[in-house]
Write a protein that holds these residues in place. Structure first.
Motif, short mmCIF file in Angstrom:
data_model
loop_
_atom_site.label_atom_id
_atom_site.label_comp_id
_atom_site.label_asym_id
_atom_site.label_seq_id
_atom_site.Cartn_x
_atom_site.Cartn_y
_atom_site.Cartn_z
N GLU A 43 -7.87 6.14 0.14
CA GLU A 43 -6.63 6.16 -0.64
C GLU A 43 -6.93 6.19 -2.13
OE1 GLU A 43 -3.13 3.02 -1.80
OE2 GLU A 43 -3.78 3.05 0.30
N LEU A 83 -5.80 -6.99 -1.54
CA LEU A 83 -4.95 -6.89 -0.36
C LEU A 83 -5.23 -8.05 0.60
CD1 LEU A 83 -5.16 -3.05 0.31
CD2 LEU A 83 -3.20 -4.31 -0.59
N PRO A 140 0.80 -1.23 0.00
CA PRO A 140 0.00 0.00 0.00
C PRO A 140 0.83 1.28 0.00
CG PRO A 140 -0.95 -1.60 1.50
CD PRO A 140 0.37 -2.17 1.05
N VAL A 166 -8.84 2.05 2.35
CA VAL A 166 -8.68 1.70 0.93
C VAL A 166 -9.49 2.65 0.06
CG1 VAL A 166 -9.13 -0.06 -0.83
CG2 VAL A 166 -8.12 -0.71 1.36
N ALA A 215 -5.80 -4.12 5.95
CA ALA A 215 -6.21 -2.77 5.57
C ALA A 215 -7.70 -2.64 5.84
CB ALA A 215 -5.90 -2.51 4.10
N SER A 258 2.09 1.91 -3.45
CA SER A 258 1.00 2.38 -4.31
C SER A 258 0.76 3.87 -4.10
CB SER A 258 -0.28 1.60 -4.01
OG SER A 258 -0.13 0.23 -4.31
N GLN A 259 0.72 4.28 -2.84
CA GLN A 259 0.51 5.69 -2.53
C GLN A 259 1.65 6.54 -3.08
OE1 GLN A 259 0.88 6.87 1.59
NE2 GLN A 259 -0.71 8.42 1.38
N ARG A 282 -9.72 -3.64 -4.90
CA ARG A 282 -8.42 -3.40 -4.27
C ARG A 282 -8.39 -4.00 -2.86
NH1 ARG A 282 -3.08 -3.17 -4.28
NH2 ARG A 282 -2.21 -1.53 -2.96
#
Length: 231
Positions: free
Chosen positions: A181, A166, A98, A178, A173, A101-102, A162
């Motif tokens: 984000e 995960l 994660p 999620v 998460a 990804s961010q 998503r």
């Protein structure tokens, strides 16, 4: 006259099904597959390993640009099980974290990074064509692609995909995190000054919210010019 190689550009927001669709198309059509998002994620991974976070100052931005310019990334294996190799290390799983990804959304908004990645992407796909997926493939990287497709889906559906991904990977998460984000990533991707995410001119928009993966693949194959293609 030399026939241009078949090039399919697939764009769209996170969770719309770009990667899965592009992989299956590449296998079905016998084409190379290029995940441009993995290239940005590789830059993001290097940034995270260097201790950089989403809030970049001038020095941090310069460091990220340097990572992009020196990026040693490659791809191995068939599209369905493709591995991403960064400086000799298999980072396929690490790229899906994660925090990476961010960070990928942050570094991809830096114009110098995008220009370097676009240069590399054109070199990789121009010679033999292929299925290329990302967020600016049809608008910037290959505006003259044989077929341009923009996949989309309802926000909650994309966040659910998503979240489930995960969970399958054992990453803890919350649904709220999620979804938030994803909203922030969509905002950055669509409002960045350099290559904002949007459907390309001439792109066909396909809503995947209520479609299975095989149905999405069939919908894209049906859009290809020429005689029908069979597995």
């Amino acid at each position: 006259m030399t026939r241009r190689p078949l090039l399919i550009a697939i764009d769209g927001p996170a969770g719309a099904g770009k990667s899965a669709t592009a992989r299956e198309l590449a296998v079905r059509l016998g084409l190379p597959y290029l995940d441009t998002g993995a290239m940005y994620r590789a830059v993001a991974l290097l940034a995270r390993r260097a201790g950089l976070g989403p809030e970049l100052d001038g020095e941090g931005r310069r460091a990220v640009v340097g990572f992009a310019e020196r990026l040693g990334v490659g791809f191995r294996g068939d599209p369905r099980a493709q591995r991403v190799i960064l400086d000799g290390e298999d980072v396929t799983e690490a790229l899906r974290a994660p925090e990476v990804s961010q960070m990928a959304s942050v570094v991809s908004a830096i114009p110098e990074v995008r220009r370097e990645m676009v240069r590399r992407q054109r070199e990789l796909a121009a010679r033999s064509g292929g299925v290329v997926e990302g967020r600016d493939i049809g608008t910037v990287v290959f505006p003259d692609a044989t077929l341009k497709v923009f996949l989309t889906a309802e926000p909650e559906m994309r966040a659910r995909r998503r979240f489930d991904e995960l969970a399958r990977r054992g990453v803890a998460a919350s649904w709220e995190d999620v979804l938030e984000e994803q909203r922030e990533r969509d905002r950055r991707d669509s409002t960045r000054p350099d290559s904002p995410m949007r459907p390309a001119e001439g792109a066909v928009i396909v809503d995947t919210s209520r479609l299975s993966l095989p149905e999405v693949v069939e919908a894209v194959v049906a859009l290809l010019p020429g005689p029908p293609r069979t597995p």
